[in-house]
Design a protein around this motif. Sequence first.
Motif, PDB file in Angstrom:
ATOM      1  N   ALA A  63       9.313   6.722 -13.192  1.00  0.00           N
ATOM      2  CA  ALA A  63       9.046   5.696 -14.200  1.00  0.00           C
ATOM      3  C   ALA A  63       9.123   4.309 -13.582  1.00  0.00           C
ATOM      4  CB  ALA A  63      10.048   5.813 -15.348  1.00  0.00           C
ATOM      5  N   ASP A  64       9.991   4.146 -12.580  1.00  0.00           N
ATOM      6  CA  ASP A  64      10.183   2.858 -11.910  1.00  0.00           C
ATOM      7  C   ASP A  64       9.890   3.053 -10.428  1.00  0.00           C
ATOM      8  OD1 ASP A  64      11.193   0.592 -10.562  1.00  0.00           O
ATOM      9  OD2 ASP A  64      12.803   0.314 -12.019  1.00  0.00           O
ATOM     10  N   MET A  65       8.667   2.723 -10.028  1.00  0.00           N
ATOM     11  CA  MET A  65       8.219   2.964  -8.656  1.00  0.00           C
ATOM     12  C   MET A  65       9.114   2.275  -7.635  1.00  0.00           C
ATOM     13  SD  MET A  65       6.027   4.401  -6.593  1.00  0.00           S
ATOM     14  CE  MET A  65       4.514   4.755  -7.444  1.00  0.00           C
ATOM     15  N   SER A  66       9.393   1.005  -7.858  1.00  0.00           N
ATOM     16  CA  SER A  66      10.181   0.227  -6.902  1.00  0.00           C
ATOM     17  C   SER A  66      11.563   0.828  -6.697  1.00  0.00           C
ATOM     18  CB  SER A  66      10.282  -1.220  -7.376  1.00  0.00           C
ATOM     19  OG  SER A  66      11.036  -1.983  -6.465  1.00  0.00           O
ATOM     20  N   ALA A  67      12.227   1.190  -7.788  1.00  0.00           N
ATOM     21  CA  ALA A  67      13.562   1.781  -7.698  1.00  0.00           C
ATOM     22  C   ALA A  67      13.512   3.128  -6.983  1.00  0.00           C
ATOM     23  CB  ALA A  67      14.170   1.936  -9.090  1.00  0.00           C
ATOM     24  N   ALA A  68      12.503   3.935  -7.281  1.00  0.00           N
ATOM     25  CA  ALA A  68      12.381   5.246  -6.646  1.00  0.00           C
ATOM     26  C   ALA A  68      12.139   5.113  -5.145  1.00  0.00           C
ATOM     27  CB  ALA A  68      11.257   6.051  -7.300  1.00  0.00           C
ATOM     28  N   VAL A  69      11.247   4.198  -4.766  1.00  0.00           N
ATOM     29  CA  VAL A  69      10.973   3.984  -3.343  1.00  0.00           C
ATOM     30  C   VAL A  69      12.235   3.507  -2.633  1.00  0.00           C
ATOM     31  CG1 VAL A  69       9.699   2.545  -1.695  1.00  0.00           C
ATOM     32  CG2 VAL A  69       8.490   3.629  -3.600  1.00  0.00           C
ATOM     33  N   GLY A  95      -0.099   1.408  -4.979  1.00  0.00           N
ATOM     34  CA  GLY A  95       0.384   0.868  -6.244  1.00  0.00           C
ATOM     35  C   GLY A  95       0.854   1.963  -7.186  1.00  0.00           C
ATOM     36  N   TRP A  96       0.034   2.949  -7.447  1.00  0.00           N
ATOM     37  CA  TRP A  96       0.385   4.057  -8.332  1.00  0.00           C
ATOM     38  C   TRP A  96       0.982   5.236  -7.570  1.00  0.00           C
ATOM     39  CZ3 TRP A  96      -2.138   8.682  -7.522  1.00  0.00           C
ATOM     40  CH2 TRP A  96      -3.293   8.618  -6.733  1.00  0.00           C
ATOM     41  N   ILE A  97       0.823   5.256  -6.239  1.00  0.00           N
ATOM     42  CA  ILE A  97       1.438   6.287  -5.391  1.00  0.00           C
ATOM     43  C   ILE A  97       1.874   5.630  -4.093  1.00  0.00           C
ATOM     44  CG2 ILE A  97      -0.777   7.041  -4.420  1.00  0.00           C
ATOM     45  CD1 ILE A  97       0.470   9.913  -4.270  1.00  0.00           C
ATOM     46  N   THR A 133       3.451   7.084 -10.161  1.00  0.00           N
ATOM     47  CA  THR A 133       3.364   6.862 -11.593  1.00  0.00           C
ATOM     48  C   THR A 133       2.132   7.673 -12.018  1.00  0.00           C
ATOM     49  OG1 THR A 133       2.121   4.829 -11.188  1.00  0.00           O
ATOM     50  CG2 THR A 133       4.507   4.611 -11.468  1.00  0.00           C
ATOM     51  N   PRO A 134       1.555   7.496 -13.203  1.00  0.00           N
ATOM     52  CA  PRO A 134       0.390   8.316 -13.553  1.00  0.00           C
ATOM     53  C   PRO A 134      -0.725   8.253 -12.502  1.00  0.00           C
ATOM     54  CG  PRO A 134       1.209   7.254 -15.500  1.00  0.00           C
ATOM     55  CD  PRO A 134       1.989   6.671 -14.331  1.00  0.00           C
ATOM     56  N   ASP A 135      -1.297   9.416 -12.195  1.00  0.00           N
ATOM     57  CA  ASP A 135      -2.353   9.532 -11.195  1.00  0.00           C
ATOM     58  C   ASP A 135      -3.533   8.625 -11.551  1.00  0.00           C
ATOM     59  OD1 ASP A 135      -3.222  11.656  -8.880  1.00  0.00           O
ATOM     60  OD2 ASP A 135      -4.948  10.989 -10.050  1.00  0.00           O
TER      61      ASP A 135
END
Length: 117
Positions: free
Chosen positions: A13-19, A35-37, A52-54
């Motif tokens: 849900a939160d790309m930055s936090a996950a990365v 951006g999305w992957i 996030t969504p494909d």
Amino acid sequence: MCVLRVVPNLTAADMSAAVDEHAGVLGLWPVMDHGWIVTLADGEGHQLSVMTPDASGPVNPDVSVFVNDVREAFERARRMGVEIVHPLTEEPWGVTRFFCRSADGRVINVGMHTGAR
């Protein structure tokens, strides 16, 4: 046709936090960011994608399997009657891919790098 690389895909849900989390905990660093992957890797070739969504598929795949002949893989899936979730598509970011659903319900992104259009 042979498999070249297998990469697990995690939806976030939160790309930055996950990365940041996977980089910090696992010592991986971003090697691709659309951006999305974001794909993270180490110097040994191990990879993990966070998404996030494909961008064009109807669902997020559980895993990406890169092969040297995606059209052959697609034809094999069709001959076997495997459910095609996303058709064979030449994506604008330089990958030709399709999604299929395995018998256990997992969505597999089967792709091949073909160069950016």
